[in-house]
Design a protein around this motif. Sequence first.
Motif, PDB file in Angstrom:
ATOM      1  N   GLY A  97       0.867  -1.124   0.066  1.00 12.99           N
ATOM      2  CA  GLY A  97      -0.108  -0.076   0.020  1.00 12.99           C
ATOM      3  C   GLY A  97       0.857   1.257   0.097  1.00 12.99           C
ATOM      4  O   GLY A  97       2.025   1.273  -0.245  1.00 12.99           O
ATOM      5  N   LYS A 135      -2.268   2.638   3.551  1.00 16.12           N
ATOM      6  CA  LYS A 135      -3.677   2.381   2.864  1.00 16.12           C
ATOM      7  C   LYS A 135      -3.335   1.420   2.057  1.00 16.12           C
ATOM      8  O   LYS A 135      -2.374   1.478   0.954  1.00 16.12           O
ATOM      9  CB  LYS A 135      -4.119   3.854   1.951  1.00 16.12           C
ATOM     10  CG  LYS A 135      -5.324   3.378   1.397  1.00 16.12           C
ATOM     11  CD  LYS A 135      -5.712   4.879   0.426  1.00 16.12           C
ATOM     12  CE  LYS A 135      -6.988   4.459  -0.199  1.00 16.12           C
ATOM     13  NZ  LYS A 135      -8.383   4.054   0.683  1.00 16.12           N
ATOM     14  N   LEU A 136      -4.034   0.298   1.964  1.00 17.31           N
ATOM     15  CA  LEU A 136      -3.762  -0.918   1.251  1.00 17.31           C
ATOM     16  C   LEU A 136      -4.333  -0.881  -0.115  1.00 17.31           C
ATOM     17  O   LEU A 136      -5.126  -0.195  -0.432  1.00 17.31           O
ATOM     18  CB  LEU A 136      -4.351  -2.281   1.975  1.00 17.31           C
ATOM     19  CG  LEU A 136      -3.794  -2.672   3.284  1.00 17.31           C
ATOM     20  CD1 LEU A 136      -4.569  -3.817   3.739  1.00 17.31           C
ATOM     21  CD2 LEU A 136      -2.175  -2.800   3.538  1.00 17.31           C
ATOM     22  N   ASP A 137      -3.584  -1.507  -1.184  1.00 17.25           N
ATOM     23  CA  ASP A 137      -4.189  -1.501  -2.397  1.00 17.25           C
ATOM     24  C   ASP A 137      -5.231  -2.474  -2.330  1.00 17.25           C
ATOM     25  O   ASP A 137      -5.541  -3.150  -1.528  1.00 17.25           O
ATOM     26  CB  ASP A 137      -3.002  -1.910  -3.498  1.00 17.25           C
ATOM     27  CG  ASP A 137      -2.287  -3.094  -3.291  1.00 17.25           C
ATOM     28  OD1 ASP A 137      -2.789  -4.233  -2.530  1.00 17.25           O
ATOM     29  OD2 ASP A 137      -1.112  -3.218  -3.692  1.00 17.25           O
ATOM     30  N   ALA A 138      -5.848  -2.639  -3.525  1.00 15.25           N
ATOM     31  CA  ALA A 138      -7.213  -3.380  -3.731  1.00 15.25           C
ATOM     32  C   ALA A 138      -6.768  -4.996  -3.363  1.00 15.25           C
ATOM     33  O   ALA A 138      -7.731  -5.564  -2.592  1.00 15.25           O
ATOM     34  CB  ALA A 138      -7.854  -3.177  -5.068  1.00 15.25           C
ATOM     35  N   THR A 141      -6.202  -5.351   0.176  1.00 12.39           N
ATOM     36  CA  THR A 141      -7.435  -5.074   1.068  1.00 12.39           C
ATOM     37  C   THR A 141      -8.077  -6.408   0.940  1.00 12.39           C
ATOM     38  O   THR A 141      -8.669  -6.980   2.063  1.00 12.39           O
ATOM     39  CB  THR A 141      -8.265  -4.262   0.617  1.00 12.39           C
ATOM     40  OG1 THR A 141      -7.491  -2.818   0.607  1.00 12.39           O
ATOM     41  CG2 THR A 141      -9.556  -3.946   1.334  1.00 12.39           C
ATOM     42  N   GLU A 142      -8.183  -7.355  -0.177  1.00 13.72           N
ATOM     43  CA  GLU A 142      -8.907  -8.594  -0.013  1.00 13.72           C
ATOM     44  C   GLU A 142      -8.026  -9.652   0.778  1.00 13.72           C
ATOM     45  O   GLU A 142      -8.641 -10.294   1.501  1.00 13.72           O
ATOM     46  CB  GLU A 142      -8.842  -9.060  -1.893  1.00 13.72           C
ATOM     47  CG  GLU A 142      -9.772  -8.240  -2.207  1.00 13.72           C
ATOM     48  CD  GLU A 142     -11.300  -8.489  -1.761  1.00 13.72           C
ATOM     49  OE1 GLU A 142     -11.884  -9.602  -1.542  1.00 13.72           O
ATOM     50  OE2 GLU A 142     -12.196  -7.455  -1.558  1.00 13.72           O
ATOM     51  N   SER A 192     -11.584  -0.807   6.347  1.00 11.62           N
ATOM     52  CA  SER A 192     -10.660  -2.163   6.288  1.00 11.62           C
ATOM     53  C   SER A 192      -9.457  -1.957   5.183  1.00 11.62           C
ATOM     54  O   SER A 192      -8.538  -2.837   5.332  1.00 11.62           O
ATOM     55  CB  SER A 192     -11.771  -3.036   5.694  1.00 11.62           C
ATOM     56  OG  SER A 192     -12.172  -2.904   4.574  1.00 11.62           O
ATOM     57  N   ASP A 193      -9.454  -0.638   4.375  1.00 12.52           N
ATOM     58  CA  ASP A 193      -8.396  -0.794   3.528  1.00 12.52           C
ATOM     59  C   ASP A 193      -6.865  -0.113   4.415  1.00 12.52           C
ATOM     60  O   ASP A 193      -5.959   0.260   3.510  1.00 12.52           O
ATOM     61  CB  ASP A 193      -8.517  -0.132   2.211  1.00 12.52           C
ATOM     62  CG  ASP A 193      -9.238   1.225   2.471  1.00 12.52           C
ATOM     63  OD1 ASP A 193      -9.264   1.567   3.599  1.00 12.52           O
ATOM     64  OD2 ASP A 193      -9.212   1.862   1.367  1.00 12.52           O
TER      65      ASP A 193
END
Length: 222
Positions: A97, A135-138, A141-142, A192-193
């Motif tokens: 992230g 901040k996590l990437d997509a 995040t999953e 959550s991200d």
Amino acid sequence: MVEAEDLQSLKTIALLGGCRGPIWLSSQSLGNELGISPQTASRRLIALERQQFVIRSMKPDGQYVAITREGEQVLRREYADYVRIFNPEQRQYVLAGTVISGLGEGRYYMSLPHYKEHFGKYLGFEPFPGTLNIKLDATSTEVRKHLDHVGWIVVPGFTADERTFGGARLLPCRIRGHKCAIVEPSRTHYPSDIIEVIAACQLRKALNLNDNDTIEVEITHD
């Protein structure tokens, strides 16, 4: 789902050094490595670029190719699958992230004696009074959604000065060799991200990080 031929090409570029920076790579040389025609190799490179797994640039002496962070994440997921196949007792995850500024709450809570004592006891280091917010990437995040079963350490809440403080949980990890932990308060204002990371040092200063810098968090549970 990444196509098998794209994954094979991406792995070959990585083995040639593409994760460390731009490398000189022609369609002919890639084709030789893969045992395919230069025309097919060219189509593979175009497909990888279209999916943003590589970036290409032209210089006087030819084409240079580098694997992007998205491409590296594809390879890391593939690596994690092989780890689970051949060493099922070891589970490794990597979250990626960008660094962001937090709400400023971490500094206050990390200075409270109860948290400092328990975090030090469970992690083996006294945390710096502050957190690194990421901040996590997509994709990450999953991945984070599947980490509830992985080695979290629960820290109980407490009451002091007629005020109740919630508990938290910790997930040991590493960032560029620094021993760290993801801290997740039972009462959090973050979506959550976004994750908060603690360490014995001020990670921003130790790693020379600024907002919007990309960073990876390695989580290994044996």
